[in-house]
Design an enzyme around this catalytic site. Structure first.
Site, mmCIF file in Angstrom:
data_model
loop_
_atom_site.group_PDB
_atom_site.id
_atom_site.type_symbol
_atom_site.label_atom_id
_atom_site.label_comp_id
_atom_site.label_asym_id
_atom_site.label_seq_id
_atom_site.Cartn_x
_atom_site.Cartn_y
_atom_site.Cartn_z
ATOM 1 N N ASN A 7 0.999 -1.291 -0.016
ATOM 2 C CA ASN A 7 0.078 -0.013 -0.038
ATOM 3 C C ASN A 7 0.778 1.145 -0.032
ATOM 4 O OD1 ASN A 7 -1.921 1.885 0.465
ATOM 5 N ND2 ASN A 7 -2.393 1.340 2.503
ATOM 6 N N LYS A 9 0.084 4.417 -0.021
ATOM 7 C CA LYS A 9 -0.661 5.386 0.768
ATOM 8 C C LYS A 9 -0.274 6.617 -0.086
ATOM 9 C CE LYS A 9 -0.200 2.919 4.871
ATOM 10 N NZ LYS A 9 -0.132 2.798 6.378
ATOM 11 N N HIS A 91 -9.515 0.753 5.094
ATOM 12 C CA HIS A 91 -8.422 1.183 5.688
ATOM 13 C C HIS A 91 -8.359 1.823 6.747
ATOM 14 C CE1 HIS A 91 -4.248 2.269 6.359
ATOM 15 N NE2 HIS A 91 -3.688 1.018 5.848
ATOM 16 N N GLU A 93 -6.745 4.351 7.896
ATOM 17 C CA GLU A 93 -6.412 5.656 7.820
ATOM 18 C C GLU A 93 -7.705 6.293 7.059
ATOM 19 O OE1 GLU A 93 -2.906 5.184 5.681
ATOM 20 O OE2 GLU A 93 -1.986 4.597 7.582
ATOM 21 N N GLU A 160 -5.490 -5.231 10.309
ATOM 22 C CA GLU A 160 -4.305 -4.244 10.764
ATOM 23 C C GLU A 160 -4.770 -3.393 11.936
ATOM 24 O OE1 GLU A 160 -2.362 -3.069 6.747
ATOM 25 O OE2 GLU A 160 -4.135 -1.765 7.086
ATOM 26 N N GLY A 166 2.445 1.944 10.973
ATOM 27 C CA GLY A 166 3.515 2.972 10.798
ATOM 28 C C GLY A 166 4.133 3.310 12.221
ATOM 29 N N SER A 196 3.513 -2.482 10.382
ATOM 30 C CA SER A 196 4.756 -2.613 10.707
ATOM 31 C C SER A 196 5.478 -3.932 10.222
ATOM 32 C CB SER A 196 5.024 -2.167 12.041
ATOM 33 O OG SER A 196 4.841 -0.957 12.390
HETATM 34 P P1 13P Z 1 2.955 0.073 7.885
HETATM 35 O O1 13P Z 1 3.439 -1.211 7.089
HETATM 36 O O2 13P Z 1 3.687 1.332 7.576
HETATM 37 O O3 13P Z 1 2.721 -0.125 9.375
HETATM 38 O O4 13P Z 1 1.533 0.118 7.195
HETATM 39 C C1 13P Z 1 0.617 -0.573 7.227
HETATM 40 C C2 13P Z 1 -0.643 -0.542 6.291
HETATM 41 O O5 13P Z 1 -1.426 0.319 6.905
HETATM 42 C C3 13P Z 1 -0.877 -1.190 5.108
HETATM 43 O O6 13P Z 1 -2.051 -0.842 4.760
#
Ligand code: 13P
Length: 236
Positions: A7, A9, A91, A93, A160, A166, A196
């Site tokens: 992803n 982002k 997701h 976010e 997740e 993150g 992570s």
């Molecule tokens: P990270 O790998 O940066 O923790 O993000 C995970 C994520 O949100 C994947 O969609």
């Protein structure tokens, strides 16, 4: 076989995305890797990429519409231009930063399901919920399935935990095992872990019972690391 998804982002440009996709594609071909790999670039970097059949490009988000007046959003008219038939929905976010409600998410899910899209549907609890206990955590996660058809044939799930995204703090193997085995006992769909995941821990995580692959942010944005992630999980 593991499913490995990146992803992006809000990272990478059209140019760097195109380089990245070509590199991943060539890597899969030259190493004869047949695992399913997904890349979710920014909407501005979607394009018609020439890829092998196990490398799929998807949208991080789109509105539940073909086209129309939804400023800042894209619909299926824009996805169809590039043959995109895969989307991330739910997701954390989008839920917690962009404020998408479960109702909006369920509407989006129903719309893209109707069109036969492959949906990677994300669930996961924030830290305060995790700290309140397993029962509360599972209850919170189940609420994220409200209005979602978990029998949909083109569904992949991604657990997740918000506190692991993150942050560099990966969930422990026990955390992952408990949530994954509980979810898998109720919903018979591929279930990815995200939060992570790194080059150093992806194999160990993907080897856990009930883990069918990984959805990766930060560690996947560097092409060499992403190739290493694919390499580390290719024989699972
Ligand atoms: P990270 O790998 O940066 O923790 O993000 C995970 C994520 O949100 C994947 O969609």
């Amino acid at each position: 076989m593991s499913i490995i998804a990146s992803n992006f982002k809000t990272n990478h440009t059209r140019e760097s995305t195109s380089f990245f996709v070509k590199e991943v594609n060539d890597f899969l071909v030259s190493n004869k890797i047949s695992d399913d790999v997904y890349i979710f670039p920014t909407s501005t970097s979607l394009d018609s990429f020439d890829t092998v059949s196990n490398l799929t490009m998807g949208a991080q988000n789109a509105y539940a519409t073909v086209k129309g007046s939804f400023t800042g959003e894209i619909g299926t008219e824009q996805l169809d231009e590039f043959g995109i038939k895969t989307i991330l929905i739910g997701h954390s976010e989008r839920r917690h930063v962009l404020g998408e409600s479960q109702e909006e998410i369920a509407k989006k899910f129903a719309f893209y399901k109707e069109l036969g899209y492959k949906i990677i549907y994300c669930i996961g609890e924030p830290l305060e919920v995790k700290e309140s206990g397993l029962e509360q955590t599972l209850e919170y996660i189940y609420e994220q399935f409200a209005g979602i058809d978990t029998n949909y044939e083109n569904l992949i799930l991604a657990y997740e935990p918000v506190w692991a995204i993150g942050t560099g703090v990966t969930a422990t193997n026990d955390d992952i095992r408990i949530i994954h085995s509980t979810l898998k006992s109720q919903i018979d769909k591929p279930l990815l872990y995200g939060g992570s995941v790194k080059v150093a821990n992806v194999r160990e995580i993907c080897e856990l019972d009930g883990v069918d692959g990984a959805l990766i942010g930060t560690a996947s944005w560097n092409i060499e690391d992403f190739k290493q992630i694919i390499e580390n999980t290719k024989d699972l």
